[in-house]
Design a protein around this motif. Structure first.
Motif, short mmCIF file in Angstrom:
data_model
loop_
_atom_site.label_atom_id
_atom_site.label_comp_id
_atom_site.label_asym_id
_atom_site.label_seq_id
_atom_site.Cartn_x
_atom_site.Cartn_y
_atom_site.Cartn_z
N SER A 1 0.81 -1.21 0.00
CA SER A 1 0.00 0.00 0.00
C SER A 1 0.85 1.27 0.00
O SER A 1 0.56 2.21 -0.75
N VAL B 1 2.48 1.77 -3.40
CA VAL B 1 1.49 2.25 -4.38
C VAL B 1 1.24 3.74 -4.18
O VAL B 1 1.04 4.48 -5.15
N ASN C 1 1.61 6.62 -7.10
CA ASN C 1 0.58 7.61 -7.39
C ASN C 1 1.13 9.03 -7.28
O ASN C 1 0.79 9.90 -8.08
N TYR D 1 -3.99 2.11 -0.67
CA TYR D 1 -4.87 1.12 -1.30
C TYR D 1 -5.99 1.81 -2.06
O TYR D 1 -6.32 1.44 -3.18
N GLY E 1 -4.66 3.17 -5.26
CA GLY E 1 -4.46 2.12 -6.26
C GLY E 1 -5.76 1.71 -6.93
O GLY E 1 -5.79 1.44 -8.14
N ARG F 1 -3.71 -1.89 -14.22
CA ARG F 1 -4.52 -2.77 -13.37
C ARG F 1 -3.86 -4.14 -13.22
O ARG F 1 -3.83 -4.71 -12.12
N TRP G 1 -0.69 -4.81 -13.35
CA TRP G 1 0.46 -4.66 -12.45
C TRP G 1 -0.01 -4.59 -11.00
O TRP G 1 0.55 -5.26 -10.12
N LEU G 2 -1.06 -3.82 -10.74
CA LEU G 2 -1.59 -3.74 -9.38
C LEU G 2 -2.04 -5.10 -8.87
O LEU G 2 -1.76 -5.48 -7.73
N HIS G 3 -2.69 -5.88 -9.73
CA HIS G 3 -3.10 -7.23 -9.34
C HIS G 3 -1.89 -8.09 -9.02
O HIS G 3 -1.92 -8.92 -8.10
N LEU H 1 -2.98 -5.93 -5.17
CA LEU H 1 -4.07 -4.97 -5.05
C LEU H 1 -5.17 -5.35 -6.03
O LEU H 1 -5.10 -5.00 -7.21
N THR H 2 -6.14 -6.08 -5.57
CA THR H 2 -7.17 -6.63 -6.45
C THR H 2 -8.57 -6.10 -6.14
O THR H 2 -9.51 -6.41 -6.86
#
Length: 397
Positions: free
Chosen positions: A203, A206, A210, A293, A296, A338, A340-342, A346-347
Motif C-alpha cells: 500500500s 502504491v 501515485n 490502497y 491504487g 490494473r 500490475w496492481l493485481h 491490489l485486487t
C-alpha cells in the motif's frame, strides 16, 4: 544498474529542503540531531507517534536515550491512528504546551509525521485548533521545528511541505502545504521498515507510485518531477516484489525508501491531481480505508482519463510496467496498470470496500467541497468536471 555500486550500510546525507539521512542504521544519526537541538536551545519536545511501531521497530530505544543524554524534556503522544484526526492533534498540543515544547518529532509513517506538522504550527498559534488549519481559517507562516523519523516507504512526507489531517465527523480530509512545515531533518532507515506487513508494504509503495504519476502529468509538472517519477516507478517495479517476497530484504527496503523520498520531492515540485483529490473523500467517509490502497483502486480509471493528454510522459514514466508495449491507447494503458496492481496484491474495487453506486454523487460532491481539493483538481491535465470525477469513481466500483 547503479544500485550495485551503493553500500546500503553507509548512511548518506541527501539534501532537499530537508536534510535526510538514508541507509541501514540511519536512526543512529538522531544522536547528532538531538545534540544539535540541545545546543540550539530546543530543550523540550513533543513526540507524536502511533500505538506500537515506534517501539517494535527499535526507533524509540535510540530516540529516548538521545533525548535523555542531551537533557531534552519530552512528552509522548502515542495515539495517532491512520487517517489522523484533528482532535488527536489538539490533545497532543495541550500536552506539549505543559512542557513548553519547542520542537516536534514525528515517528512513524505519513500519519504521525503529518500530525506532527500540524502540531508544530499550532505551537506557534496557541489560540487556534487543528480544525482551523483544516478549514483554512488559519493560514500560517511559522511553525516550531519538525524532525521526521520515517517508518514506512510511501508518503514522502518526511521531506515535503504537505500534511493531511481529517475531521471525520464532517467527512472532511483536506491537505495543507506550507514552507514552514518542511522537516529540518528526516531519517529513512530501512532497518526500521522490515516489520511492515505485506499489505502495508504494498500500500505505501502504491502511494509513492501515485505521487509521481500525478506529479509528472499535472499542468505544473517540471523536468525534475518527471525525472524523479521515472526513477521512482523503476525502483518500485524492481524492488517491491522482492520486499513482498522477503520483508527482511534490506536492499529492497532501502530502494523503496529512497523511491518514496524522491517521490515526495517529485510531487513537492509537480503537485498532485485526480487520484489524491478523489481518494481523500473515500477515506474521509470510510476512515479505515488505507490511503495507498484507495489510490491504487482509483489509478487505472485516472490513467484512462488523462492518457491522451499526457501520453508521451505516461509512456516514459510507466515504461517498466508497460514493458515493450509502445503503441497503446488509454484503455490498454489502464488495463496494464490494473494488471500490475493485481500482480502485487491490489485486487479490490470500491465495491469490495463497501461503496455502491448510491455513493457516487456524495463522493463527487465531497471532491468539490472539501477544502484544498479544488487546488488539486485545478492541476489535472484534463478538465476536472463533475462528469469526469464521477466517471472515475464509477469505473473504480
Amino acid at each position: 544498474m547503479w544500485e550495485k555500486d551503493i553500500n546500503i550500510n553507509e548512511i548518506r546525507e541527501i539534501r532537499t529542503k530537508t536534510t535526510a539521512y538514508v541507509g541501514v542504521g540511519a536512526i543512529e544519526k538522531f544522536n547528532d540531531i538531538a545534540k544539535e537541538m540541545s545546543d540550539k536551545g530546543l530543550d523540550s519536545v513533543l513526540i507524536m507517534t502511533g500505538r506500537g511501531a515506534y517501539k517494535k521497530t527499535g526507533a524509540w530505544d535510540v530516540v529516548e536515550k538521545a533525548l535523555k543524554d542531551n537533557n531534552i524534556k519530552y512528552v509522548l503522544y502515542d495515539r495517532i491512528t491512520p487517517n489522523p484526526e484533528h482532535k488527536d492533534v489538539d490533545e497532543a498540543v495541550v500536552m506539549a504546551k505543559e512542557i513548553n515544547a519547542k520542537a516536534v518529532i514525528g515517528i512513524g509513517g505519513g500519519s504521525p509525521i503529518d500530525a506532527a506538522k500540524f502540531a508544530a504550527i499550532l505551537l506557534e498559534y496557541p489560540d487556534n485548533k487543528a480544525a482551523d488549519l483544516c478549514k483554512f481559517t488559519l493560514i500560517p507562516n511559522k511553525a516550531v521545528p519538525v524532525v521526521a523519523i520515517n517508518l514506512t516507504h510511501g508518503t514522502g512526507t518526511e521531506v515535503d511541505r504537505f500534511a493531511v489531517v481529517s475531521i471525520p465527523e464532517e467527512e472532511l480530509k483536506p491537505a495543507i502545504a506550507y514552507d514552514c512545515i518542511y522537516p529540518i531533518y528526516a531519517i529513512d532507515d530501512p532497518g526500521l521498515m522490515t516489520s511492515l506487513s505485506e499489505f502495508q508494504t504494498m500500500s505505501v509503495s502504491v502511494d509513492a507510485v501515485n505521487h509521481v504519476f500525478e506529479a509528472a502529468t499535472s499542468i505544473v509538472a517540471n523536468p525534475l518531477s518527471i525525472l524523479l517519477a521515472k526513477e521512482t516507478v523503476r525502483l518500485v517495479h524492481d524492488y517491491l516484489p522482492k520486499a513482498l517476497k522477503d520483508g527482511s530484504d534490506l536492499e529492497a527496503r532501502y530502494y523503496l525508501a529512497y523511491a518514496s523520498m524522491i517521490a515526495g520531492t517529485s510531487f513537492d515540485n509537480g503537485l498532485l491531481h485526480f487520484t489524491h483529490a478523489l481518494e481523500h473523500p473515500l477515506s474521509a467517509v470510510k476512515t479505515d480505508l488505507t490511503h495507498g490502497y484507495g489510490l491504487g483502486i482509483l489509478l487505472p480509471a485516472v490513467v484512462r482519463q488523462v492518457f491522451d493528454a499526457k501520453k508521451e510522459t505516461i509512456l516514459e514514466v510507466f515504461a517498466p510496467i508497460f514493458g515493450d508495449k509502445k503503441d497503446i491507447n488509454a484503455e490498454e494503458a489502464a488495463n496494464l496498470v490494473r494488471e500490475w496492481l493485481h500482480s502485487i496484491g491490489l485486487t479490490q474495487t470500491l465495491k469490495d470496500e463497501g461503496f455502491t453506486e448510491a455513493d457516487l454523487d456524495k463522493l463527487t460532491d465531497l471532491t468539490f467541497t472539501t477544502p484544498s481539493l479544488d487546488g488539486l483538481l485545478a492541476c489535472a491535465p484534463v478538465e476536472a468536471s463533475r462528469e469526469v470525477v464521477r466517471k472515475i469513481y464509477e469505473e473504480s466500483l
